[in-house]
Design a protein around this motif. Structure first.
Motif, PDB file in Angstrom:
ATOM      1  N   UNK A  40       3.558  24.233  -4.522  1.00 24.97           N
ATOM      2  CA  UNK A  40       3.941  24.090  -6.198  1.00 24.97           C
ATOM      3  C   UNK A  40       3.055  23.132  -6.984  1.00 24.97           C
ATOM      4  N   UNK A  41       2.458  21.880  -6.221  1.00 32.77           N
ATOM      5  CA  UNK A  41       1.310  21.381  -7.071  1.00 32.77           C
ATOM      6  C   UNK A  41      -0.107  22.018  -7.086  1.00 32.77           C
ATOM      7  N   UNK A  42      -0.378  22.873  -6.036  1.00 28.90           N
ATOM      8  CA  UNK A  42      -1.793  23.585  -6.249  1.00 28.90           C
ATOM      9  C   UNK A  42      -1.540  24.865  -7.273  1.00 28.90           C
ATOM     10  N   UNK A  43      -0.414  25.234  -7.166  1.00 29.69           N
ATOM     11  CA  UNK A  43      -0.270  26.487  -8.395  1.00 29.69           C
ATOM     12  C   UNK A  43      -0.397  25.888  -9.529  1.00 29.69           C
ATOM     13  N   UNK A  44       0.180  24.439 -10.115  1.00 29.23           N
ATOM     14  CA  UNK A  44       0.046  24.117 -11.096  1.00 29.23           C
ATOM     15  C   UNK A  44      -1.360  23.809 -11.577  1.00 29.23           C
ATOM     16  N   UNK A  98       0.845  -1.023   0.104  1.00 28.74           N
ATOM     17  CA  UNK A  98       0.047   0.045   0.171  1.00 28.74           C
ATOM     18  C   UNK A  98       0.723   1.312  -0.049  1.00 28.74           C
ATOM     19  N   UNK A  99       0.599   2.201  -1.050  1.00 30.83           N
ATOM     20  CA  UNK A  99       1.392   3.266  -1.188  1.00 30.83           C
ATOM     21  C   UNK A  99       0.494   4.452  -1.114  1.00 30.83           C
ATOM     22  N   UNK A 100       1.074   5.816  -1.102  1.00 31.71           N
ATOM     23  CA  UNK A 100      -0.075   7.074  -0.845  1.00 31.71           C
ATOM     24  C   UNK A 100       0.441   7.816  -1.797  1.00 31.71           C
ATOM     25  N   UNK A 101      -0.544   8.897  -1.876  1.00 35.06           N
ATOM     26  CA  UNK A 101      -0.273  10.226  -2.798  1.00 35.06           C
ATOM     27  C   UNK A 101      -1.299  11.171  -2.501  1.00 35.06           C
ATOM     28  N   UNK A 102      -1.078  12.209  -3.101  1.00 41.38           N
ATOM     29  CA  UNK A 102      -1.943  13.707  -2.941  1.00 41.38           C
ATOM     30  C   UNK A 102      -2.135  13.897  -4.603  1.00 41.38           C
ATOM     31  N   UNK A 103      -3.669  14.221  -4.672  1.00 37.70           N
ATOM     32  CA  UNK A 103      -4.066  14.676  -6.171  1.00 37.70           C
ATOM     33  C   UNK A 103      -4.824  15.932  -6.173  1.00 37.70           C
ATOM     34  N   UNK A 104      -4.049  16.799  -7.056  1.00 40.73           N
ATOM     35  CA  UNK A 104      -4.467  18.155  -7.298  1.00 40.73           C
ATOM     36  C   UNK A 104      -5.165  18.342  -8.551  1.00 40.73           C
ATOM     37  N   UNK A 105      -6.446  18.198  -8.896  1.00 38.81           N
ATOM     38  CA  UNK A 105      -6.924  18.145 -10.003  1.00 38.81           C
ATOM     39  C   UNK A 105      -7.142  19.497 -10.912  1.00 38.81           C
ATOM     40  N   UNK A 106      -6.967  19.293 -12.319  1.00 37.00           N
ATOM     41  CA  UNK A 106      -7.191  20.537 -13.158  1.00 37.00           C
ATOM     42  C   UNK A 106      -8.084  20.033 -14.341  1.00 37.00           C
ATOM     43  N   UNK A 107      -8.719  21.128 -15.000  1.00 41.90           N
ATOM     44  CA  UNK A 107      -9.443  20.823 -16.174  1.00 41.90           C
ATOM     45  C   UNK A 107      -8.496  20.557 -17.298  1.00 41.90           C
ATOM     46  N   UNK A 120       1.127  14.045  -6.504  1.00 40.40           N
ATOM     47  CA  UNK A 120       2.446  14.178  -5.628  1.00 40.40           C
ATOM     48  C   UNK A 120       2.588  12.863  -4.782  1.00 40.40           C
ATOM     49  N   UNK A 121       3.388  11.870  -5.252  1.00 36.20           N
ATOM     50  CA  UNK A 121       3.348  10.639  -4.522  1.00 36.20           C
ATOM     51  C   UNK A 121       4.244  10.800  -3.360  1.00 36.20           C
ATOM     52  N   UNK A 122       3.903   9.684  -2.425  1.00 39.75           N
ATOM     53  CA  UNK A 122       5.052   9.521  -1.200  1.00 39.75           C
ATOM     54  C   UNK A 122       5.821   8.357  -1.851  1.00 39.75           C
ATOM     55  N   UNK A 123       7.024   8.593  -1.923  1.00 39.99           N
ATOM     56  CA  UNK A 123       8.005   7.434  -2.021  1.00 39.99           C
ATOM     57  C   UNK A 123       7.880   6.306  -1.154  1.00 39.99           C
ATOM     58  N   UNK A 124       7.862   5.192  -1.459  1.00 32.32           N
ATOM     59  CA  UNK A 124       7.897   4.015  -0.593  1.00 32.32           C
ATOM     60  C   UNK A 124       8.719   4.352   0.682  1.00 32.32           C
ATOM     61  N   UNK A 125       8.272   3.927   1.867  1.00 27.68           N
ATOM     62  CA  UNK A 125       8.906   4.162   3.136  1.00 27.68           C
ATOM     63  C   UNK A 125       8.556   5.524   3.509  1.00 27.68           C
ATOM     64  N   UNK A 149      -3.468  16.908 -19.328  1.00 29.42           N
ATOM     65  CA  UNK A 149      -1.771  16.863 -19.126  1.00 29.42           C
ATOM     66  C   UNK A 149      -1.875  16.561 -17.474  1.00 29.42           C
ATOM     67  N   UNK A 150      -0.810  16.015 -17.051  1.00 28.58           N
ATOM     68  CA  UNK A 150      -0.432  15.438 -15.959  1.00 28.58           C
ATOM     69  C   UNK A 150       0.807  15.406 -15.300  1.00 28.58           C
ATOM     70  N   UNK A 151       1.257  16.098 -14.213  1.00 34.40           N
ATOM     71  CA  UNK A 151       2.646  16.138 -13.701  1.00 34.40           C
ATOM     72  C   UNK A 151       2.607  15.184 -12.361  1.00 34.40           C
ATOM     73  N   UNK A 152       3.579  14.411 -12.453  1.00 31.38           N
ATOM     74  CA  UNK A 152       3.810  13.616 -11.280  1.00 31.38           C
ATOM     75  C   UNK A 152       5.013  14.210 -10.452  1.00 31.38           C
ATOM     76  N   UNK A 153       4.940  14.781  -9.363  1.00 29.24           N
ATOM     77  CA  UNK A 153       5.709  15.597  -8.726  1.00 29.24           C
ATOM     78  C   UNK A 153       6.309  14.935  -7.330  1.00 29.24           C
ATOM     79  N   UNK A 154       7.605  14.449  -7.470  1.00 30.31           N
ATOM     80  CA  UNK A 154       8.041  13.875  -6.285  1.00 30.31           C
ATOM     81  C   UNK A 154       8.731  14.522  -5.190  1.00 30.31           C
ATOM     82  N   UNK A 155       8.584  14.125  -3.987  1.00 32.40           N
ATOM     83  CA  UNK A 155       9.323  15.027  -2.945  1.00 32.40           C
ATOM     84  C   UNK A 155      10.697  14.698  -2.575  1.00 32.40           C
TER      85      UNK A 155
END
Length: 264
Positions: free
Chosen positions: A60-64, A30-39, A74-79, A42-48
């Motif tokens: 940054x995610x909310x601004x894009x 089980x892994x996790x992420x956060x999602x910031x939708x737009x109309x 914005x995924x959470x890396x494993x661990x 196009x998709x940006x995957x943005x790692x911490x």
């Protein structure tokens, strides 16, 4: 040890922070992420980066997404995130597998046209790792924000600005200030984990050969990496390099108005 990073101008806009979402990989993790939708399709995957998780990528995610440039994951890396505390002694390709699993999960939920892979610090190094891997074909472009580069390129400030202590076994410890800790931090990384997340030692040679669409952005006041050294290194490749005045290692992802257009 005190961190050399200037934290006084860094803020997480909690009112814009997306909730944590979870997904299960075909390996049963089980892994996790956060999602910031737009109309936008196009998709940006943005790692911490190291030490924290996806929450600090919020501004940054909310601004894009808010400007309609792209939806952002914005995924959470494993661990990190929901898997914080799990053993980080992983295989060298585990994080690539996790990214593939995330792509499958996202594409089952929404229409996606072009995908940009981006990351900050450790996450920027991971984006560079993918940019020269077979998985690069899944992405239209790559953006690396103050990326961690292979050590032999000598692109880091002395002792990483006091932010990271390198241990004798190849692992490292993040010197996260006590006053900033919430219990969500990951403070130690095994050598195995670092081998799985960092860019390859022959990164420059592979970038010269493969010529992926790549932009590197670093703050001129960065306390962890040397901005001008990054400019010098990437000048040997086809990458675009942007040095942003008055920004440091963390404000590069919180004061973002001057470079948002690169995500379009």
């Amino acid at each position: 040890m005190n961190s050399g990073i200037n934290l006084k101008d860094f803020k997480i806009p909690l009112g814009k922070l997306a909730p944590v979402e979870k997904f299960r990989t075909r390996q049963g993790d089980t892994l996790s992420y956060r999602s910031y939708p737009a109309w936008s399709e196009d998709l940006v995957i943005l790692y911490h980066g190291a030490g924290s998780d996806s929450r600090y990528m919020c501004a940054l995610a909310a601004a894009i997404a808010g400007q309609g440039i792209a939806s952002v994951i914005t995924p959470d890396f494993r661990c990190h995130g929901v898997s914080l505390g799990n053993s980080d002694k992983i295989s060298k390709n585990q994080l690539e597998i996790d990214l593939e699993e995330l792509l499958i999960h996202i594409k089952m939920q929404k229409a996606v046209s072009r995908i940009t892979l981006a990351g900050h610090s450790m996450g920027g190094g991971f984006a560079l790792r993918i940019a020269v891997s077979d998985l690069r074909k899944q992405f239209s472009k790559f953006i690396a924000l103050a990326p961690h580069l292979p050590l032999h390129l000598n692109a880091n400030q002395p002792n990483f600005g006091g932010w990271i202590s390198v241990d004798s076994d190849g692992s490292f410890t993040v010197n996260y200030p006590e006053v900033m800790r919430t219990g969500h931090e990951k403070l130690h990384y095994s050598a195995e984990y670092l081998r799985a997340v960092h860019a390859a030692d022959d990164l420059v040679e592979k970038l010269q050969e493969l010529k992926p669409s790549l932009t590197v952005v670093t703050g001129a006041l960065d306390e962890v990496v040397v901005a001008e050294k990054q400019r010098e290194i990437f000048a040997q490749t086809s990458a675009n390099v942007l040095i942003v005045e008055n920004l440091n290692h963390l404000t590069i992802v919180s004061k973002v108005d001057n470079y948002l257009n690169i995500f379009a």
